[in-house]
Design an enzyme around this catalytic site. Structure first.
Site, PDB file in Angstrom:
ATOM      1  N   LYS A  63      48.491  15.721  83.572  1.00  0.00           N
ATOM      2  CA  LYS A  63      47.197  15.963  82.937  1.00  0.00           C
ATOM      3  C   LYS A  63      47.365  15.960  81.426  1.00  0.00           C
ATOM      4  CE  LYS A  63      43.799  19.629  82.046  1.00  0.00           C
ATOM      5  NZ  LYS A  63      43.405  21.023  82.293  1.00  0.00           N
TER       6      LYS A  63
ATOM      7  N   GLU B 106      35.932  30.632  76.884  1.00  0.00           N
ATOM      8  CA  GLU B 106      37.292  30.817  77.403  1.00  0.00           C
ATOM      9  C   GLU B 106      38.036  31.894  76.631  1.00  0.00           C
ATOM     10  OE1 GLU B 106      40.826  28.109  79.339  1.00  0.00           O
ATOM     11  OE2 GLU B 106      38.997  27.227  78.554  1.00  0.00           O
TER      12      GLU B 106
ATOM     13  N   GLU C  12      42.731  19.776  88.306  1.00  0.00           N
ATOM     14  CA  GLU C  12      42.778  20.103  86.886  1.00  0.00           C
ATOM     15  C   GLU C  12      42.819  21.616  86.689  1.00  0.00           C
ATOM     16  OE1 GLU C  12      39.898  19.842  82.938  1.00  0.00           O
ATOM     17  OE2 GLU C  12      39.423  18.591  84.683  1.00  0.00           O
TER      18      GLU C  12
ATOM     19  N   GLU D 279      30.772  14.158  79.809  1.00  0.00           N
ATOM     20  CA  GLU D 279      31.155  15.569  79.802  1.00  0.00           C
ATOM     21  C   GLU D 279      31.374  16.066  78.377  1.00  0.00           C
ATOM     22  OE1 GLU D 279      35.030  18.200  81.035  1.00  0.00           O
ATOM     23  OE2 GLU D 279      34.262  16.820  82.563  1.00  0.00           O
TER      24      GLU D 279
END
Length: 436
Positions: free
Chosen positions: A195, A240, A284, A422
């Site tokens: 990733k 986050e 992910e 996105e």
């Protein structure tokens, strides 16, 4: 000039805001915190110059003025700034009548994503106002060696709208960024890594200098479940939480896997269900959770890592989310934990070293302090550090310009056009905060 500890990888610069000559020894830090009546919304108290903020749901901290500041760069930036903070606190005189996490002297900090280029900073404001669980307090700081007077808090003031904002591509156009994403997918499919997180930027321009309090207030109103932040012209609302350390308890909120909301409740519930079943997004997310749990393990005597994520509903998007919790096993500060966590798979990739190399090779973007730790630390080492997402950086040489940032996690199943969409969804909070 007074100086703090230095490391071979970076140059440490300390500025003390004081009337004493710069050749004088570091002055004595004196701070006191007292409870006050409700002064009104925290973000409404901020002045128009150098505001500091960390607010969620109306609670948190804001500050202004500078009692002390330290800046550094390089691979040892986290350790250098923490060493400076410990030195400052160990010689401080603190009268704290509040005794809550965030009372007493607090430094706001912001770090660069990469070792180079750019400057990472800790700033101790002269005045800090806090709100937590129905209690309000003010902390005043002096570097003159005597107890500072209590300030007269400003009343809520009007702020200037940015005006007719225009937006333009940053380093890459959308089409060019899709090509970069496709290249990354090819490298993942070739087995080089699992990733990588790729970012893009957008440039906003106003006809006159941007009053950053305008977007800060809009973000606080519309994204109250996020942490609204402001440090040295970097502002945003991050969903986050990289790490919170509070009286021995450690928490980290991991987000990875995103889908855009339609604002049709029935359709959004269906989309949330599809996100929770998406193999691409679950993969992910698993990478991100694993990287956080592995990084925090050495600092915790016990940990709780949920097996399955939940769906976090925000105003514009939904994320797969996992709250990792633990019990601290030693005296490591919140900043030390943030350093150990950065960069997590949520903002870098897996494996980390290879992902960072690929970002440097493909992205073509100076991230600056985007996607890096931002937050605060108090005298006990407690604090909250988020990841600087959904954010923008005010141009220090041209206050009519801001750079907006967004990034996406790229894995084997990523589609470049969908990743571009996105990223556009992730730019909405800052775009709307500027134009509304």
């Amino acid at each position: 000039m007074p100086s703090g500890p230095t490391g071979h990888a970076g140059e440490l610069r300390l500025t003390l805001v004081t009337s004493a000559p710069v050749t004088a020894p570091v002055p004595q830090l004196v701070a006191r915190s007292v409870e006050i009546p409700d002064p009104g919304p925290l973000l409404s108290l901020l002045p128009d110059t150098s505001p500091y903020a960390w607010v969620r749901g109306g609670q948190g901290l804001v500050g202004w003025g500078e009692a002390a500041r330290v800046e550094t760069s390089g691979a040892h930036r986290f350790a250098e700034l923490e060493a400076w903070w410990r030195t400052l606190i160990n010689t401080a005189v603190v009268r704290d009548e509040v005794q809550l996490p965030g009372s007493g002297p607090v430094a706001f900090g912001s770090f660069t994503f990469d070792d180079e280029p750019g400057t990472s900073t800790l700033v101790l404001p002269e005045t800090i106002v806090g709100h937590r669980d129905g209690r309000w307090w003010v902390t005043t700081v002096s570097v003159a060696g005597n107890l500072p007077p209590l300030p007269t808090l400003p009343s809520a003031t009007s702020v200037r709208r940015p005006g007719a904002i225009s937006f333009a591509d940053g380093q890459l156009t959308g089409a060019d960024w899709e090509i970069v994403v496709a290249s990354a997918v090819d490298r993942i499919n070739a087995g080089e890594l699992e990733k990588v997180v790729l970012a893009r930027d957008l440039v906003a321009e106003s006809p006159h200098p941007i009053d950053t309090r305008w977007p800060l207030r809009r973000l606080g109103e519309h994204y109250s479940r996020c942490w609204t932040f402001s440090v040295d012209g970097l502002l945003g609302a991050t969903p986050e939480l990289l790490v919170r350390r509070e009286r021995g308890l450690v928490t980290s909120r991991v987000l990875a896997g995103t889908i855009r909301r339609t604002h049709d409740d029935v359709h959004d519930l269906a989309l949330a269900a599809s996100l929770a079943r998406s193999s691409k997004d679950l993969e992910e997310h698993e990478f991100a959770v694993r990287s956080v749990a592995d990084a925090l393990a050495p600092y915790c005597s016990s940990m709780n890592v949920p097996e399955t994520p939940f769906v976090l509903h925000l105003s514009n998007v939904m994320h797969l989310a996992t709250d990792v919790t633990g019990v601290a096993s030693g005296q490591a500060s919140s900043l030390a934990m943030a350093a150990a966590l950065h960069p997590s798979a949520a903002v870098g990739g897996t494996p980390t070293d290879r992902a960072i190399e690929l970002i440097r090779e493909l992205e073509g973007l100076d991230r600056g302090r985007y996607a890096a730790p931002i937050g605060w630390i108090d005298s006990a080492g407690d604090g909250e550090w988020g990841i600087a997402l959904r954010c923008a950086q005010l141009d220090p040489s041209d206050p009519t310009r801001m750079r907006l940032f967004a990034g996406c996690g790229i894995v084997a199943g990523s589609n470049p056009a969908e990743e571009l969409a996105e990223s556009a969804a992730k730019l909405i909070p800052m775009r709307d905060a500027l134009v509304r």
